[in-house]
Structure formats: structure tokens, C-alpha cells
Design an enzyme around this catalytic site. Sequence first.
Site, PDB file in Angstrom:
ATOM      1  N   LYS A 104       0.855  -1.198   0.000  1.00  0.00           N
ATOM      2  CA  LYS A 104       0.000   0.000   0.000  1.00  0.00           C
ATOM      3  C   LYS A 104       0.887   1.243   0.000  1.00  0.00           C
ATOM      4  O   LYS A 104       1.324   1.696   1.059  1.00  0.00           O
ATOM      5  CB  LYS A 104      -0.912  -0.011   1.224  1.00  0.00           C
ATOM      6  N   LYS A 187      -4.587   6.444   2.728  1.00  0.00           N
ATOM      7  CA  LYS A 187      -5.077   6.388   4.122  1.00  0.00           C
ATOM      8  C   LYS A 187      -3.930   6.318   5.119  1.00  0.00           C
ATOM      9  O   LYS A 187      -4.099   6.677   6.295  1.00  0.00           O
ATOM     10  CB  LYS A 187      -6.060   5.224   4.331  1.00  0.00           C
ATOM     11  N   ASN A 252       1.668   2.850  10.904  1.00  0.00           N
ATOM     12  CA  ASN A 252       1.565   4.274  10.602  1.00  0.00           C
ATOM     13  C   ASN A 252       1.013   5.027  11.810  1.00  0.00           C
ATOM     14  O   ASN A 252       1.506   6.079  12.195  1.00  0.00           O
ATOM     15  CB  ASN A 252       0.658   4.486   9.384  1.00  0.00           C
ATOM     16  N   GLU A 276       4.797   3.032   5.627  1.00  0.00           N
ATOM     17  CA  GLU A 276       4.505   3.429   4.242  1.00  0.00           C
ATOM     18  C   GLU A 276       4.030   4.873   4.164  1.00  0.00           C
ATOM     19  O   GLU A 276       4.335   5.591   3.215  1.00  0.00           O
ATOM     20  CB  GLU A 276       3.433   2.498   3.648  1.00  0.00           C
TER      21      GLU A 276
HETATM   22  N1  LIG Z   1       1.102  -5.879   7.839  1.00  0.00           N
HETATM   23  C1  LIG Z   1      -0.145  -5.733   7.479  1.00  0.00           C
HETATM   24  O1  LIG Z   1      -1.060  -5.944   8.274  1.00  0.00           O
HETATM   25  C2  LIG Z   1      -0.482  -5.317   6.078  1.00  0.00           C
HETATM   26  C3  LIG Z   1      -1.803  -5.429   5.642  1.00  0.00           C
HETATM   27  C4  LIG Z   1      -2.125  -5.045   4.340  1.00  0.00           C
HETATM   28  C5  LIG Z   1      -1.141  -4.557   3.505  1.00  0.00           C
HETATM   29  N2  LIG Z   1       0.126  -4.461   3.965  1.00  0.00           N
HETATM   30  C6  LIG Z   1       1.133  -3.938   3.034  1.00  0.00           C
HETATM   31  O2  LIG Z   1       1.946  -5.014   2.600  1.00  0.00           O
HETATM   32  C7  LIG Z   1       3.297  -4.562   2.390  1.00  0.00           C
HETATM   33  C8  LIG Z   1       4.239  -5.451   3.195  1.00  0.00           C
HETATM   34  O3  LIG Z   1       3.892  -5.291   4.552  1.00  0.00           O
HETATM   35  P1  LIG Z   1       4.463  -6.202   5.715  1.00  0.00           P
HETATM   36  O4  LIG Z   1       3.732  -5.776   6.937  1.00  0.00           O
HETATM   37  O5  LIG Z   1       4.424  -7.636   5.330  1.00  0.00           O
HETATM   38  O6  LIG Z   1       5.967  -5.670   5.751  1.00  0.00           O
HETATM   39  P2  LIG Z   1       7.206  -6.301   6.527  1.00  0.00           P
HETATM   40  O7  LIG Z   1       8.135  -5.169   6.703  1.00  0.00           O
HETATM   41  O8  LIG Z   1       6.713  -7.072   7.707  1.00  0.00           O
HETATM   42  O9  LIG Z   1       7.810  -7.391   5.502  1.00  0.00           O
HETATM   43  C9  LIG Z   1       8.215  -7.105   4.262  1.00  0.00           C
HETATM   44  C10 LIG Z   1       8.903  -8.267   3.542  1.00  0.00           C
HETATM   45  O10 LIG Z   1       9.503  -7.670   2.398  1.00  0.00           O
HETATM   46  C11 LIG Z   1      10.845  -8.026   2.326  1.00  0.00           C
HETATM   47  N3  LIG Z   1      11.645  -6.951   1.737  1.00  0.00           N
HETATM   48  C12 LIG Z   1      11.944  -5.747   2.270  1.00  0.00           C
HETATM   49  N4  LIG Z   1      12.750  -5.059   1.432  1.00  0.00           N
HETATM   50  C13 LIG Z   1      12.963  -5.865   0.366  1.00  0.00           C
HETATM   51  C14 LIG Z   1      13.719  -5.736  -0.830  1.00  0.00           C
HETATM   52  N5  LIG Z   1      14.396  -4.621  -1.106  1.00  0.00           N
HETATM   53  N6  LIG Z   1      13.701  -6.757  -1.725  1.00  0.00           N
HETATM   54  C15 LIG Z   1      13.005  -7.881  -1.479  1.00  0.00           C
HETATM   55  N7  LIG Z   1      12.276  -8.072  -0.352  1.00  0.00           N
HETATM   56  C16 LIG Z   1      12.258  -7.075   0.546  1.00  0.00           C
HETATM   57  C17 LIG Z   1      11.274  -8.270   3.753  1.00  0.00           C
HETATM   58  O11 LIG Z   1      12.403  -9.084   3.734  1.00  0.00           O
HETATM   59  C18 LIG Z   1      10.042  -8.950   4.317  1.00  0.00           C
HETATM   60  O12 LIG Z   1      10.065 -10.310   3.999  1.00  0.00           O
HETATM   61  C19 LIG Z   1       3.319  -3.085   2.813  1.00  0.00           C
HETATM   62  O13 LIG Z   1       3.182  -2.280   1.690  1.00  0.00           O
HETATM   63  C20 LIG Z   1       2.075  -2.925   3.667  1.00  0.00           C
HETATM   64  O14 LIG Z   1       1.513  -1.637   3.595  1.00  0.00           O
HETATM   65  C21 LIG Z   1       0.489  -4.841   5.217  1.00  0.00           C
END
Ligand SMILES: NC(=O)c1ccc[n+]([C@@H]2O[C@H](COP(=O)([O-])OP(=O)(O)OC[C@H]3O[C@@H](n4cnc5c(N)ncnc54)[C@H](O)[C@@H]3O)[C@@H](O)[C@H]2O)c1
Length: 326
Positions: A104, A187, A252, A276
Site C-alpha cells: 500500500k 489512508k 503508521n 509506508e
Molecule cells: N502488515 C499488514 O497488516 C499489512 C496489511 C495489508 C497490507 N500491507 C502492506 O503489505 C506490504 C508489506 O507489509 P508487511 O507488513 O508484510 O511488511 P514487513 O516489513 O513485515 O515485511 C516485508 C517483507 O519484504 C521483504 N523486503 C523488504 N525489502 C525488500 C527488498 N528490497 N527486496 C526484497 N524483499 C524485501 C522483507 O524481507 C520482508 O520479507 C506493505 O506495503 C504494507 O503496507 C500490510
Amino acid sequence: MSKITVLGTGGWGIALAISAHNAGHDVFMWSAFQSEIDLLTQKRQNEKLLPGVIIPDEIVFSGDISVAENSDITIIAVPSVAVGTVAQQLKGVKSHGIVVNVAKGFDPKTNCRLSQTISDVLPSDCIVVLSGPSHAEEVARFIPTTLVAASNSLVGAEIVQNALSTEFLRIYTSDDVIGVELGGALKNVVAICAGICDGLGLGDNTKAALITRGLSEMMRLGVCMGANERTFYGLAGVGDLIVTCMSRHSRNNRFGKLVGSGVPVKEALDAVGTVEGYYAADIINKLSKKYGLSLAIMEGCYMILYQNLDVSGVVKDLMLRPRHKE
Ligand SMILES: NC(=O)c1ccc[n+]([C@@H]2O[C@H](COP(=O)([O-])OP(=O)(O)OC[C@H]3O[C@@H](n4cnc5c(N)ncnc54)[C@H](O)[C@@H]3O)[C@@H](O)[C@H]2O)c1
């Protein structure tokens, strides 16, 4: 049964992988970082992000992205800043199926929506955006949750809807890719502001005002960028806005709370991890100028985060700005 590969082993990737496994699919997870693969293979849980959530033995971890070969669906679950790089890596993988983006935010190199970045790299792929009010902490624990799968291809959106829907995860479809994607990206800035309100010790009245006026700003920018205004009244708009502004799970929001309570921005970023909304605030500031819009809340947030403006002063300015009709 389908083959589903999740790229990224963070909180959201794990929650979606567990959900896909629960829906009866063969699930594979990839990380660019071998240390993550080793830890997850050994512990079968992410103790920091999802303590107590055990990842089923059938989910396979790999540090080799070719694990996505012959997938029906490949989900990109990495922070916005990494989506372009991961899409580039996926380009070398044959038959990786429908590509689903769940990040996001915006592409920080181009200020574009992430599905635009993915389709620039993978122009012939079917791309689906999956968004909505969904914290990993709840999805991974099978707490009923709803999402929206948006795509220019209704067939693609329906394949994702049917593959991932369970009694715990209800997925709607939409053809408004721009609106669904922007709902999730915009958001996050309002959520930072909601956290700032908490950090300052302000009240429920302030937060309700922020959510309502923040939604209005999201809609104005979204419509200029080609979104359907109605989408912002749905799950990917107001739904996601409510959950992010009200929940302790939101990074956030937590980041904003620290900033509101006087912690310097850089220190707050280091303490929380992926925020983000911090990056989105800068891009939204550029986009609002590009479209000639006045988005007072988004701008206030930008000035707190990037120009070191006093938080209480920004709140006062927002309240005392020239009056106008709602
Ligand atoms: N956590 C939530 O509840 C949630 C819900 C909906 C959407 N999101 C969205 O999903 C996305 C990921 O969120 P998250 O909470 O899983 O994040 P996180 O930080 O927990 O995990 C991210 C993953 O991405 C990998 N990563 C980071 N940098 C990287 C790179 N340069 N190359 C390859 N891999 C890389 C990390 O190693 C890790 O495995 C975000 O954009 C977030 O807004 C998260």
C-alpha cells in the site's frame, strides 16, 4: 487446488500464505533474505511480528525466486519501495501466473501507483490489486476480514477472489484499480495524523474530524488521478481508513503517536520499521501540487514529517484556516 507463491515473508505475506493454505492451496514463500528463510524454516513462526502464529509445515520456504514457476497466482508482499525490484526478479520466472500486489504505497522512483510499476515490468501479465481493512495480526489468526480484489480483468479479479475466499476471508471484486490502490496508499498518511492526535492527547472529536476530512482529501486527489469516488466509500477507502486510524496494529498510527508525543521523526521511524505513510506523505505533497489541489491535512502531515514543523502549531493552523462550506 492451485499453486500460490508469496514473495515476501513479512507480517502480511505470512498472513496471506496461511490464509491461502487454509483455503486448500499449495503455498510457497520466497524472501530475498536468506536469514529470513533460515529463521522461518527453523521456528515456523515470526516471533516478532506474529508471535504464537505457527506456519503450517506444508508451506514451503525458499530463497530462490524460481520457486514461483508454474504458479497460478504470485503475490508480491514487500514494502512499496521494493515492489519494482521484486517485479524485475519475477520477470525471469516462467509461468508465474496472475500477479497480485498487496503493498500500500507509491513507487518512490516514479511516484506512480504500484500496479503501474508492475505492469511496466510485466506488461503482458494479469495484475490484481488486493486491498482493504486487514491487519496481518488478525488475518493470521482467522479473525473475519474483508478485502477487495481490483483488476482491469474481471476474470483475473474473480480468480483471486475465488482462490483466497474462506469463511474467514471474504473478498469482493472491483474494476476500479486506481481507486482501490489509492485508498490503501492515501489512508496511511491520515493514519499517521490519527496517531499524532493520540500522541498529543487530543480527543475522539478530533479523530472523527480527521478521519472525515481526511477521507474528503483522499477522494479529491483520487478523483483527479482517475479513481471512482464511490470506491472511497467502500472497504478499500473508508473501511481501510477506519481500521488504520483506530487500530493499535497499524505501524503508521504507532509512528504518528510517537511523533505526536515528541519523539523525533527519524527516531520514530527506526523504532517502528516499515511506515509506508511517511514516504506517501512526500509523494502526495508532490501530487497535490501537480493537480493544483489544496489538501490541508496531508500538507500539515508533510510539514511535520519533512519540515520539522511544531505539531501543535500545525493543529492550530488547521483549525484557524479560512472557513468554508463543508
Ligand atoms: N502488515 C499488514 O497488516 C499489512 C496489511 C495489508 C497490507 N500491507 C502492506 O503489505 C506490504 C508489506 O507489509 P508487511 O507488513 O508484510 O511488511 P514487513 O516489513 O513485515 O515485511 C516485508 C517483507 O519484504 C521483504 N523486503 C523488504 N525489502 C525488500 C527488498 N528490497 N527486496 C526484497 N524483499 C524485501 C522483507 O524481507 C520482508 O520479507 C506493505 O506495503 C504494507 O503496507 C500490510
